[in-house]
Design an enzyme around this catalytic site. Sequence first.
Site, PDB file in Angstrom:
ATOM      1  N   ASP A 284       8.936  55.521 -25.220  1.00 51.39           N
ATOM      2  CA  ASP A 284      10.348  55.564 -25.611  1.00 51.39           C
ATOM      3  C   ASP A 284      10.552  56.610 -26.701  1.00 51.39           C
ATOM      4  OD1 ASP A 284      12.989  55.110 -26.194  1.00 51.39           O
ATOM      5  OD2 ASP A 284      12.679  53.155 -27.154  1.00 51.39           O
ATOM      6  N   LYS A 291      14.418  59.717 -31.272  1.00 53.95           N
ATOM      7  CA  LYS A 291      13.900  59.026 -32.446  1.00 53.95           C
ATOM      8  C   LYS A 291      13.320  60.034 -33.429  1.00 53.95           C
ATOM      9  CE  LYS A 291      12.469  54.710 -30.160  1.00 53.95           C
ATOM     10  NZ  LYS A 291      13.307  53.783 -30.924  1.00 53.95           N
ATOM     11  N   ARG A 365      17.634  47.425 -22.659  1.00 53.17           N
ATOM     12  CA  ARG A 365      18.625  46.527 -22.052  1.00 53.17           C
ATOM     13  C   ARG A 365      19.110  47.064 -20.703  1.00 53.17           C
ATOM     14  NH1 ARG A 365      22.124  46.926 -27.396  1.00 53.17           N
ATOM     15  NH2 ARG A 365      20.025  47.286 -28.167  1.00 53.17           N
TER      16      ARG A 365
HETATM   17  N1  BES Z   1      11.866  50.195 -28.241  1.00 56.10           N
HETATM   18  C1  BES Z   1      12.892  50.175 -29.208  1.00 56.10           C
HETATM   19  C2  BES Z   1      12.782  48.980 -30.163  1.00 56.10           C
HETATM   20  C3  BES Z   1      11.563  48.953 -31.044  1.00 56.10           C
HETATM   21  C4  BES Z   1      11.604  49.499 -32.300  1.00 56.10           C
HETATM   22  C5  BES Z   1      10.410  48.366 -30.623  1.00 56.10           C
HETATM   23  C6  BES Z   1      10.492  49.456 -33.108  1.00 56.10           C
HETATM   24  C7  BES Z   1       9.287  48.317 -31.428  1.00 56.10           C
HETATM   25  C8  BES Z   1       9.331  48.868 -32.683  1.00 56.10           C
HETATM   26  C9  BES Z   1      14.253  50.119 -28.534  1.00 56.10           C
HETATM   27  O1  BES Z   1      14.336  50.759 -27.310  1.00 56.10           O
HETATM   28  C10 BES Z   1      15.209  50.801 -29.440  1.00 56.10           C
HETATM   29  O2  BES Z   1      15.063  51.975 -29.626  1.00 56.10           O
HETATM   30  N2  BES Z   1      16.168  50.062 -29.967  1.00 56.10           N
HETATM   31  C11 BES Z   1      17.123  50.587 -30.859  1.00 56.10           C
HETATM   32  C12 BES Z   1      18.477  50.058 -30.463  1.00 56.10           C
HETATM   33  C13 BES Z   1      19.625  50.717 -31.155  1.00 56.10           C
HETATM   34  C14 BES Z   1      19.754  52.164 -30.700  1.00 56.10           C
HETATM   35  C15 BES Z   1      20.885  49.957 -30.824  1.00 56.10           C
HETATM   36  C16 BES Z   1      16.745  50.139 -32.264  1.00 56.10           C
HETATM   37  O3  BES Z   1      16.280  49.031 -32.434  1.00 56.10           O
HETATM   38  O4  BES Z   1      16.913  50.936 -33.185  1.00 56.10           O
HETATM   39 ZN    ZN Z   2      12.591  50.903 -26.239  1.00 47.58          ZN
HETATM   40 MN    MN Z   3      14.751  52.831 -27.501  1.00 45.32          MN
END
Ligand code: BES
Ligand code: ZN
Ligand code: MN
Length: 514
Positions: A284, A291, A365
């Site tokens: 991801d 990110k 999601r």
């Molecule tokens: N895979 C991430 C969540 C995550 C973060 C898992 C850190 C393990 C460690 C997920 O896909 C994500 O990026 N979520 C975002 C959502 C936001 C953009 C609404 C997040 O949590 O920042």
């Molecule tokens: Zn993710």
């Molecule tokens: Mn993500």
Amino acid sequence: MKIAFSAPSLPERGVLVVGVLDDRELTASAEQLDARMNGGIVRAMEASRFRGRKDQVLALVAPGDGGLDRVLLVGLGKAGDIDALRMQAVGGKIHAALANQGHKAATVVVDAVDGCSTAPAEMAAELALGARLRSYRFGKYMTRQKDEDKPSLRTLTIGCDGAGEARKLFGPRQKVADGVFFTRDLVSEPANVIYPESLAAEAKTLADLGVKIEVLGEDKMKKLGMGALLAVGHGSARETQLVVMQWNGAAKPGAKGAKAKKAKKDAAGDEAPLAFVGKGVTFDTGGISIKPSAGMEDMKWDMAGSGVVIGLMKALAGRKAKVNAVGIVGLVENMPSGRAQRPGDIVTSMSGQTIEVLNTDAEGRLVLADALWYCKERFKPRAMIDLATLTGAIIISLGDEKAGLFSNDDGLAERIAAAGADVGEAVWRMPLGEAYDKAIKSEIADMKNIGNRGAGSITAAQFLKRFVGDTPWAHLDIAGVAWSKKDRDVVPKGGTGFGVRLLDRLVANYYEKG
Ligand code: BES
Ligand code: ZN
Ligand code: MN
């Protein structure tokens, strides 16, 4: 490491582990050894802070003039508090204390303990499970490690009364550990090795255990209308995959004809499978909503939800669980590229609901939306449980100690919490509700894929809830628990496999026949 069970005799040579209860109360074998060593055990305790507390160990190297190379005293704590989890932790601590000391073999003697209701055979089996779980190591890429730096312990022999019974009890536990190890392997592999197609290939190996496997590629998913899942993989050079695994352990084999049909009809309620759905984002990057680079390497384990589902199916099939279970994993890589989805794109999910993708990093999601809907439509499961490293926000809420649990069904939520407590994989129930649902209202589509500011884990769960219909459903946000930065009693640092033991226990406690 090999684990063996034998009668409880104290060896004259090698490495011997004996238990001590709280307040330095010796177990039967500790007492026997102390006599043989002319009081050497009691003297060693008195010369140290070791009191037999549950988290204590004390090593005596080449004690006295006996033939033993090492004696390890392990604290069992208070007799009345000894249970399965305590014995697993003891097994883990024994492994940690002995694995890297140069010994190839060790013997642990497990005694009956006054005031403890657990029988020695069961205590021994749980200790064995703990040692086994702690012995996991992902060492395949350490090609230049010297032998003297590698774990030396090859065989752990556990001596107890009823060794045959202990061996029998350890059988299914070992199968569950095999499932946990498979999950840890998959989660630990980097994203250049584990990508959607190679992860699907790993799932296919479960066919050897009698699991039915289907792999759907992009063409098939397009035909099914999985616009949400496919959008996540659009920027990737790797093909998106959906894997369906079926373990039909409750169906009676050999029963044919009218009688079987009737039996099937009578048991109709039991025949609907229990379903597990996993987020399998093999890497991801965040996509176009990219990110920050610091720590991005962690996103190799953004497929942990799928890894747990695959490991769970291995555990269930391995121990021939009498249950009909379905595992579905959406496998996809979230990459930025000229083909990647953009913020503002609107995608149509298999359910027909449209989604405004305001942040391409809220991709999990989107994966689950189509996987959950497909699962519900095709299998009409009696309950559906998804696992996902879904939100960073759950780490803010619960840290790395507990997974977030969300559910539309109180009974299911209670069962999951109880199973988690049984195996030492803790979950904490989080709320759902209309007010949170409002946060994902879109001006231009049926919903948007992010909330406004607060309660990020809850708005994510509200999003998922829109794709489960009336099915009893639970969502485990495992972002905080899928990977551990520190060694724990039965979990070495790295991929934890959190969820495999919990869901295996859920099946065993509530959904298995006979
Ligand atoms: N895979 C991430 C969540 C995550 C973060 C898992 C850190 C393990 C460690 C997920 O896909 C994500 O990026 N979520 C975002 C959502 C936001 C953009 C609404 C997040 O949590 O920042
Ligand atoms: Zn993710
Ligand atoms: Mn993500």
